[in-house]
Write a protein that holds these residues in place. Structure first.
Motif, PDB file in Angstrom:
ATOM      1  N   CYS A  20      -6.739  -3.634  -4.275  1.00  0.00           N
ATOM      2  CA  CYS A  20      -6.237  -4.316  -3.076  1.00  0.00           C
ATOM      3  C   CYS A  20      -5.753  -3.303  -2.043  1.00  0.00           C
ATOM      4  CB  CYS A  20      -5.112  -5.280  -3.450  1.00  0.00           C
ATOM      5  SG  CYS A  20      -5.664  -6.705  -4.403  1.00  0.00           S
ATOM      6  N   GLY A  23      -8.665  -1.921  -0.498  1.00  0.00           N
ATOM      7  CA  GLY A  23      -9.196  -2.930   0.418  1.00  0.00           C
ATOM      8  C   GLY A  23      -8.497  -2.890   1.769  1.00  0.00           C
ATOM      9  N   ILE A  24      -7.184  -2.689   1.753  1.00  0.00           N
ATOM     10  CA  ILE A  24      -6.440  -2.554   3.015  1.00  0.00           C
ATOM     11  C   ILE A  24      -6.963  -1.351   3.790  1.00  0.00           C
ATOM     12  CG2 ILE A  24      -4.180  -2.065   4.047  1.00  0.00           C
ATOM     13  CD1 ILE A  24      -2.947  -3.599   1.638  1.00  0.00           C
ATOM     14  N   SER A  48      -5.555  -8.052   5.631  1.00  0.00           N
ATOM     15  CA  SER A  48      -4.611  -6.996   5.250  1.00  0.00           C
ATOM     16  C   SER A  48      -3.317  -7.581   4.696  1.00  0.00           C
ATOM     17  CB  SER A  48      -4.302  -6.100   6.442  1.00  0.00           C
ATOM     18  OG  SER A  48      -5.441  -5.393   6.830  1.00  0.00           O
ATOM     19  N   TYR A  50      -2.920 -10.529   3.200  1.00  0.00           N
ATOM     20  CA  TYR A  50      -3.197 -11.089   1.872  1.00  0.00           C
ATOM     21  C   TYR A  50      -3.278  -9.973   0.833  1.00  0.00           C
ATOM     22  CZ  TYR A  50      -4.749 -15.199   4.591  1.00  0.00           C
ATOM     23  OH  TYR A  50      -4.840 -16.264   5.457  1.00  0.00           O
ATOM     24  N   LEU A  51      -3.963  -8.895   1.185  1.00  0.00           N
ATOM     25  CA  LEU A  51      -4.118  -7.776   0.258  1.00  0.00           C
ATOM     26  C   LEU A  51      -2.790  -7.063   0.004  1.00  0.00           C
ATOM     27  CD1 LEU A  51      -7.536  -6.328   1.454  1.00  0.00           C
ATOM     28  CD2 LEU A  51      -7.070  -7.529  -0.697  1.00  0.00           C
ATOM     29  N   CYS A  52      -1.941  -7.017   1.016  1.00  0.00           N
ATOM     30  CA  CYS A  52      -0.630  -6.387   0.862  1.00  0.00           C
ATOM     31  C   CYS A  52       0.217  -7.158  -0.162  1.00  0.00           C
ATOM     32  CB  CYS A  52       0.073  -6.314   2.212  1.00  0.00           C
ATOM     33  SG  CYS A  52       1.608  -5.391   2.177  1.00  0.00           S
ATOM     34  N   ALA A  54      -0.949  -9.142  -2.518  1.00  0.00           N
ATOM     35  CA  ALA A  54      -1.599  -8.968  -3.823  1.00  0.00           C
ATOM     36  C   ALA A  54      -1.274  -7.599  -4.412  1.00  0.00           C
ATOM     37  CB  ALA A  54      -3.108  -9.154  -3.688  1.00  0.00           C
ATOM     38  N   THR A  55      -1.301  -6.566  -3.593  1.00  0.00           N
ATOM     39  CA  THR A  55      -0.966  -5.215  -4.064  1.00  0.00           C
ATOM     40  C   THR A  55       0.429  -5.201  -4.666  1.00  0.00           C
ATOM     41  OG1 THR A  55      -2.379  -4.159  -2.407  1.00  0.00           O
ATOM     42  CG2 THR A  55      -0.629  -2.814  -3.345  1.00  0.00           C
ATOM     43  N   PRO A 131      -5.706 -16.715  -1.535  1.00  0.00           N
ATOM     44  CA  PRO A 131      -4.874 -15.508  -1.478  1.00  0.00           C
ATOM     45  C   PRO A 131      -3.494 -15.693  -2.123  1.00  0.00           C
ATOM     46  CG  PRO A 131      -5.066 -16.484   0.710  1.00  0.00           C
ATOM     47  CD  PRO A 131      -6.009 -17.227  -0.185  1.00  0.00           C
TER      48      PRO A 131
END
Length: 178
Positions: A20, A23-24, A48, A50-52, A54-55, A131
């Motif tokens: 993730c 991915g960002i 970004s 959503y990925l933040c 998830a990270t 997400p």
């Protein structure tokens, strides 16, 4: 066998966090690259974000296990082994309760989003339950890690986060203690 499965779960969750995070990076670099040709990346900010999230959630369990989460040990470190063990059990039970609470309510939020067919209002019409799934998944894995440590302490063992912190200190690495 169970120990290997749990360690693999924590490592896989951290691997998802790393993906993730990567991915960002990819989204941000694509956004920068597209700006050079006067184009935009629709939804880059949403992706970004959503990925933040998830990270963060996927990294929690391994970070906890390695003793790299913020932990206030001013009192507990000064106690003799008996009272220290009791405080450790109490702290882990309290943490497990908090993790279970977070898991319950984040899962409830995901199910509610699914039920009402909630869709993101940004440039990408993403069903929000997708997400949002990172939150209960990460909270559940953290709950498992906390319960894993609680069982270790109840059996008379030392928590892995304490062992990891001591190993770092023995190497002269106090970076996680700051």
């Amino acid at each position: 066998m169970i120990r290997r499965a749990l360690d693999a779960l924590y490592a896989a969750s951290a691997g998802l966090a790393a993906l993730c995070l990567f991915g960002i990076f990819v989204v941000m670099m694509a956004q920068v690259g597209l700006r050079f040709v006067n184009m935009q990346f629709p939804g880059a900010d949403d992706i970004s974000a959503y990925l933040c999230v998830a990270t963060t959630f996927f990294a929690l369990a391994l970070t906890f296990r390695r003793g790299e989460l913020i932990r206030v040990g001013l009192l507990i470190e000064r106690l003799s082994p008996g009272p220290r063990r009791a405080f450790e059990i109490g702290a882990l039970a309290f943490a497990a309760t908090g993790c279970a609470y977070a898991f319950y309510w984040t899962l409830d939020d995901v199910l509610f989003s699914l039920e009402i067919e909630d869709v993101a209002q940004g440039a990408l019409a993403v069903p929000l339950w997708i997400p949002k799934m990172a939150m209960p998944a990460g909270a559940a894995i953290l709950l498992i890690a906390v319960l894993d440590e609680l069982v270790t302490v109840l059996r008379g063992g030392r928590p892995h986060y304490v062992i990891a912190a001591e190993e770092r200190a023995a190497r002269g690495d106090f970076s996680a203690e700051v």
